[in-house]
Design a protein around this motif. Structure first.
Motif, mmCIF file in Angstrom:
data_model
loop_
_atom_site.group_PDB
_atom_site.id
_atom_site.type_symbol
_atom_site.label_atom_id
_atom_site.label_comp_id
_atom_site.label_asym_id
_atom_site.label_seq_id
_atom_site.Cartn_x
_atom_site.Cartn_y
_atom_site.Cartn_z
ATOM 1 N N HIS A 95 0.818 -1.214 0.000
ATOM 2 C CA HIS A 95 0.000 0.000 0.000
ATOM 3 C C HIS A 95 0.852 1.264 0.000
ATOM 4 O O HIS A 95 0.332 2.357 0.217
ATOM 5 C CB HIS A 95 -0.925 0.011 1.216
ATOM 6 C CG HIS A 95 -2.080 -0.932 1.103
ATOM 7 N ND1 HIS A 95 -3.242 -0.612 0.436
ATOM 8 C CD2 HIS A 95 -2.237 -2.193 1.542
ATOM 9 C CE1 HIS A 95 -4.073 -1.639 0.478
ATOM 10 N NE2 HIS A 95 -3.478 -2.616 1.145
ATOM 11 N N ASP A 96 2.158 1.107 -0.183
ATOM 12 C CA ASP A 96 3.064 2.261 -0.111
ATOM 13 C C ASP A 96 3.531 2.716 -1.488
ATOM 14 O O ASP A 96 3.484 1.961 -2.459
ATOM 15 C CB ASP A 96 4.304 1.886 0.714
ATOM 16 C CG ASP A 96 4.008 1.854 2.195
ATOM 17 O OD1 ASP A 96 3.338 2.789 2.680
ATOM 18 O OD2 ASP A 96 4.444 0.894 2.860
ATOM 19 N N ASP A 97 4.021 3.955 -1.498
ATOM 20 C CA ASP A 97 4.722 4.487 -2.659
ATOM 21 C C ASP A 97 6.209 4.514 -2.283
ATOM 22 O O ASP A 97 6.705 5.503 -1.724
ATOM 23 C CB ASP A 97 4.192 5.890 -2.979
ATOM 24 C CG ASP A 97 4.858 6.498 -4.209
ATOM 25 O OD1 ASP A 97 5.964 6.062 -4.572
ATOM 26 O OD2 ASP A 97 4.255 7.415 -4.797
ATOM 27 N N GLY A 98 6.904 3.418 -2.561
ATOM 28 C CA GLY A 98 8.304 3.276 -2.151
ATOM 29 C C GLY A 98 9.192 4.421 -2.619
ATOM 30 O O GLY A 98 9.892 5.039 -1.803
ATOM 31 N N PRO A 99 9.185 4.746 -3.911
ATOM 32 C CA PRO A 99 10.054 5.831 -4.377
ATOM 33 C C PRO A 99 9.789 7.158 -3.647
ATOM 34 O O PRO A 99 10.727 7.880 -3.296
ATOM 35 C CB PRO A 99 9.704 5.941 -5.872
ATOM 36 C CG PRO A 99 9.261 4.559 -6.234
ATOM 37 C CD PRO A 99 8.542 4.039 -5.021
ATOM 38 N N LEU A 100 8.520 7.452 -3.363
ATOM 39 C CA LEU A 100 8.193 8.680 -2.625
ATOM 40 C C LEU A 100 8.797 8.624 -1.221
ATOM 41 O O LEU A 100 9.398 9.592 -0.737
ATOM 42 C CB LEU A 100 6.670 8.849 -2.539
ATOM 43 C CG LEU A 100 6.158 10.017 -1.681
ATOM 44 C CD1 LEU A 100 6.594 11.353 -2.265
ATOM 45 C CD2 LEU A 100 4.628 9.973 -1.561
ATOM 46 N N MET A 101 8.680 7.471 -0.568
ATOM 47 C CA MET A 101 9.216 7.350 0.796
ATOM 48 C C MET A 101 10.715 7.611 0.821
ATOM 49 O O MET A 101 11.217 8.324 1.691
ATOM 50 C CB MET A 101 8.947 5.937 1.336
ATOM 51 C CG MET A 101 7.471 5.624 1.452
ATOM 52 S SD MET A 101 7.195 3.841 1.584
ATOM 53 C CE MET A 101 6.990 3.635 3.327
ATOM 54 N N TYR A 102 11.432 7.018 -0.145
ATOM 55 C CA TYR A 102 12.895 7.200 -0.144
ATOM 56 C C TYR A 102 13.280 8.639 -0.474
ATOM 57 O O TYR A 102 14.348 9.105 -0.098
ATOM 58 C CB TYR A 102 13.559 6.194 -1.099
ATOM 59 C CG TYR A 102 13.553 4.807 -0.511
ATOM 60 C CD1 TYR A 102 14.370 4.500 0.583
ATOM 61 C CD2 TYR A 102 12.710 3.820 -0.992
ATOM 62 C CE1 TYR A 102 14.350 3.245 1.158
ATOM 63 C CE2 TYR A 102 12.678 2.551 -0.423
ATOM 64 C CZ TYR A 102 13.498 2.273 0.651
ATOM 65 O OH TYR A 102 13.470 1.030 1.235
ATOM 66 N N ARG A 103 12.394 9.359 -1.179
ATOM 67 C CA ARG A 103 12.693 10.769 -1.480
ATOM 68 C C ARG A 103 12.486 11.671 -0.272
ATOM 69 O O ARG A 103 13.224 12.619 -0.069
ATOM 70 C CB ARG A 103 11.782 11.272 -2.614
ATOM 71 C CG ARG A 103 12.274 10.941 -4.001
ATOM 72 C CD ARG A 103 11.691 11.893 -5.046
ATOM 73 N NE ARG A 103 10.243 11.967 -5.038
ATOM 74 C CZ ARG A 103 9.438 11.073 -5.630
ATOM 75 N NH1 ARG A 103 9.949 10.030 -6.266
ATOM 76 N NH2 ARG A 103 8.134 11.222 -5.592
#
Ligand SMILES: [Fe+2]
Length: 274
Positions: A95-103
């Motif tokens: 349910h996550d947006d991985g690339p957004l989290m790492y940014r």
């Protein structure tokens, strides 16, 4: 990405970890997930952890921090978790947006390191997320990264963290959402030296089994719970929970699951999915 080195507080080198998982936060904190206000249930879990005074070294969050992939939900997460005043490490869930989290997480006080190294144990945070679907898949480069970390720091016991528990749990609907190449995952990690544990989320229930000397652990969600071994989608009446793990210098693990008091966060019971 550089590993993060961490010195545990214990005298004997044991590493103590708080695992939180599947927070499913929304941009709007008043929204509920099948009757449970996920913002409030996570706050209640953090309140309970603070009351317990367990001296953990870091927080591991094993995916599904968000329910709606929104920037705002991650800002809420960072604000809430900061109350614990400990290093926080994470991996993305379905349910996550991985690339957004790492940014964004670095700026919000959440660590983006994927390898945490202590004198006796190291922790490797892998990504099993497949964009916009519920099931998981582990890419070969993730497995190679785990092998690389184990090889780079060969004297530590290894704990791998990944959102999708790479095992079937005897629940027909939930098992369709498992890590679809779990055979590849398990075959690979059993060949890496020193792997002692796999720690996961996703199944929203307690799980602890040892297979060929590797401990597979999953943990209740801070929001809704799934009924173990259910054929069709089914929400459990159990309360939101969390887990403490003590990783001992000999490679063994002590662990306990805690839950909030009964009936504070009751979900709807007449739903067929989420
Ligand atoms: Fe989840």
């Amino acid at each position: 990405m550089a590993p993060r080195y961490l010195t545990p507080n214990s005298q004997d080198g044991s590493v103590r970890v708080l695992q939180l998982t599947d927070c499913h936060l929304f941009a709007d904190p008043n929204r509920d997930l099948l009757g449970v206000k996920t913002s409030e249930s996570m706050d209640a879990v953090i309140d309970a952890v603070l009351e317990q005074n367990f001296d953990f070294d870091f927080v591991a969050v094993t995916g599904d921090l968000s329910q709606d992939y929104s920037l705002r939900s991650y800002e809420h997460f960072a604000q809430k978790i900061a109350r614990l005043q400990k290093p926080v490490f994470f991996l993305p869930g379905n349910h996550d947006d991985g690339p957004l989290m790492y940014r964004i997480f670095d700026k919000l006080g959440v660590n983006i390191a994927k390898n945490v190294i202590t004198p006796k144990w190291q922790y490797i945070f892998l990504n099993s997320e497949v964009y916009a679907v519920a099931h998981g898949w582990i890419l070969r480069d993730q497995l190679d990264y785990a092998a690389y970390c184990a090889h780079r720091s060969p004297s530590q016991h290894v704990c791998i963290l990944v959102h999708h528990l790479p095992l079937l749990v005897g629940s027909r609907w939930l098992d369709t959402q498992t890590m679809h190449n779990s055979d590849e995952f398990n075959t690979y990690i059993h060949r890496i030296n020193n792997v002692r544990a796999i720690v996961s989320g996703h199944i929203h229930q307690e799980y602890d089994e040892t297979i060929r000397d590797v401990r597979y652990i999953a943990t209740p969600s801070t929001s809704i719970q799934f009924t173990p071994r259910s054929v069709n989608f089914s929400l459990d009446y159990l309360s939101p929970g969390w887990r403490y793990l003590t990783f001992k210098p000999d490679g063994s693990i002590d662990t306990t699951v805690y839950r909030l008091p009964k009936d504070q966060f009751s979900p709807y019971t007449d739903v067929e999915g989420y």
